[in-house]
Design an enzyme around this catalytic site. Sequence first.
Site, PDB file in Angstrom:
ATOM      1  CB  SER A  70      17.015  74.868  47.437  1.00 53.16           C
ATOM      2  OG  SER A  70      16.099  73.937  46.924  1.00 53.16           O
TER       3      SER A  70
HETATM    4  N1  SAH Z   1      11.384  74.083  47.215  1.00 49.44           N
HETATM    5  C1  SAH Z   1      11.775  73.391  48.425  1.00 49.44           C
HETATM    6  C2  SAH Z   1      12.912  72.412  48.172  1.00 49.44           C
HETATM    7  C3  SAH Z   1      12.382  71.088  48.417  1.00 49.44           C
HETATM    8  S1  SAH Z   1      13.368  69.708  48.069  1.00 49.44           S
HETATM    9  C4  SAH Z   1      12.056  74.329  49.561  1.00 49.44           C
HETATM   10  O1  SAH Z   1      12.063  75.540  49.355  1.00 49.44           O
HETATM   11  O2  SAH Z   1      12.240  73.856  50.682  1.00 49.44           O
HETATM   12  C5  SAH Z   1      12.351  68.922  46.868  1.00 49.44           C
HETATM   13  C6  SAH Z   1      10.963  68.535  47.280  1.00 49.44           C
HETATM   14  O3  SAH Z   1      10.356  67.943  46.131  1.00 49.44           O
HETATM   15  C7  SAH Z   1      10.882  67.496  48.383  1.00 49.44           C
HETATM   16  O4  SAH Z   1      10.089  67.984  49.420  1.00 49.44           O
HETATM   17  C8  SAH Z   1      10.245  66.289  47.703  1.00 49.44           C
HETATM   18  O5  SAH Z   1       9.392  65.551  48.551  1.00 49.44           O
HETATM   19  C9  SAH Z   1       9.467  66.942  46.582  1.00 49.44           C
HETATM   20  N2  SAH Z   1       9.139  66.061  45.452  1.00 49.44           N
HETATM   21  C10 SAH Z   1       9.883  65.076  44.904  1.00 49.44           C
HETATM   22  N3  SAH Z   1       9.226  64.507  43.868  1.00 49.44           N
HETATM   23  C11 SAH Z   1       8.032  65.171  43.761  1.00 49.44           C
HETATM   24  C12 SAH Z   1       6.918  65.053  42.878  1.00 49.44           C
HETATM   25  N4  SAH Z   1       6.867  64.141  41.904  1.00 49.44           N
HETATM   26  N5  SAH Z   1       5.883  65.896  43.034  1.00 49.44           N
HETATM   27  C13 SAH Z   1       5.895  66.838  44.037  1.00 49.44           C
HETATM   28  N6  SAH Z   1       6.914  66.986  44.901  1.00 49.44           N
HETATM   29  C14 SAH Z   1       7.972  66.179  44.766  1.00 49.44           C
END
Ligand code: SAH
Length: 224
Positions: A75
């Site tokens: 993000s």
């Molecule tokens: N907080 C992260 C942003 C990641 S983007 C950072 O600091 O980099 C969102 C993430 O959520 C992705 O890696 C995706 O694989 C994960 N995601 C999507 N659906 C999910 C679920 N049901 N449970 C856990 N993770 C999930």
Amino acid sequence: MAQEADVFVEARARLVEDIRRTISEIEQRTSLNISYECVLAAIGKVPRHEFVPAAPDADAYRNRPLPIGFQQTISQPLIVALMSGLGDISNTDRVLEVGTGSGYQAAVLGELAGAVYSVEIIEPLASQAAKALKRLGYDNVHMRVGDGYTGWPEYGPYDAIIVTAAPDHIPSSLIEQLKPGGRLVIPVGDFDQQLMVVEKLADGSTREHDVIPVRFVPLTRDKD
Ligand code: SAH
């Protein structure tokens, strides 16, 4: 880290000032109380370039999202700061994050909270994030691979829950895992997503606030 000269201190300081201005504007516009001073200190400390190994280091300190593979993104730092601030996290708090991704938000939460529990559904992302967090000494961040839609009940209830992928509705399992007085910070919607804060009040009822429109990757579900 400590003995290595950190050439990114200034780049982070510029990023922090940029975020401070924007969050203060959002605070005035929404009349929400966003506790961001500690958050800005954390953003000033966490080496974001360590969480985006594929990107040129200088890009890590632009206020932008970046690809991290598997069609996922780390993000924008502003959004990480805003969500952490809305979580109103103090150093004894127990925090759940859904969507570890690169591990950067987890590290920022690790600077602010007592303990962080983070769930990621894509295994290779989880193991990459776990490596970076371990290398940087974030011993208070714990991870699990799986579907975070159902949270991580074993370590709950939580003072704050931060969700970094967007479901089309607020999962009731996450509300259940909040302490009374706790806060869920979550993007909700398909195309037109809103960043929302859901407060759980002392009597267990909830109060919802819209913050700003956002664009997150969708929260996917494990198929069974
Ligand atoms: N907080 C992260 C942003 C990641 S983007 C950072 O600091 O980099 C969102 C993430 O959520 C992705 O890696 C995706 O694989 C994960 N995601 C999507 N659906 C999910 C679920 N049901 N449970 C856990 N993770 C999930």
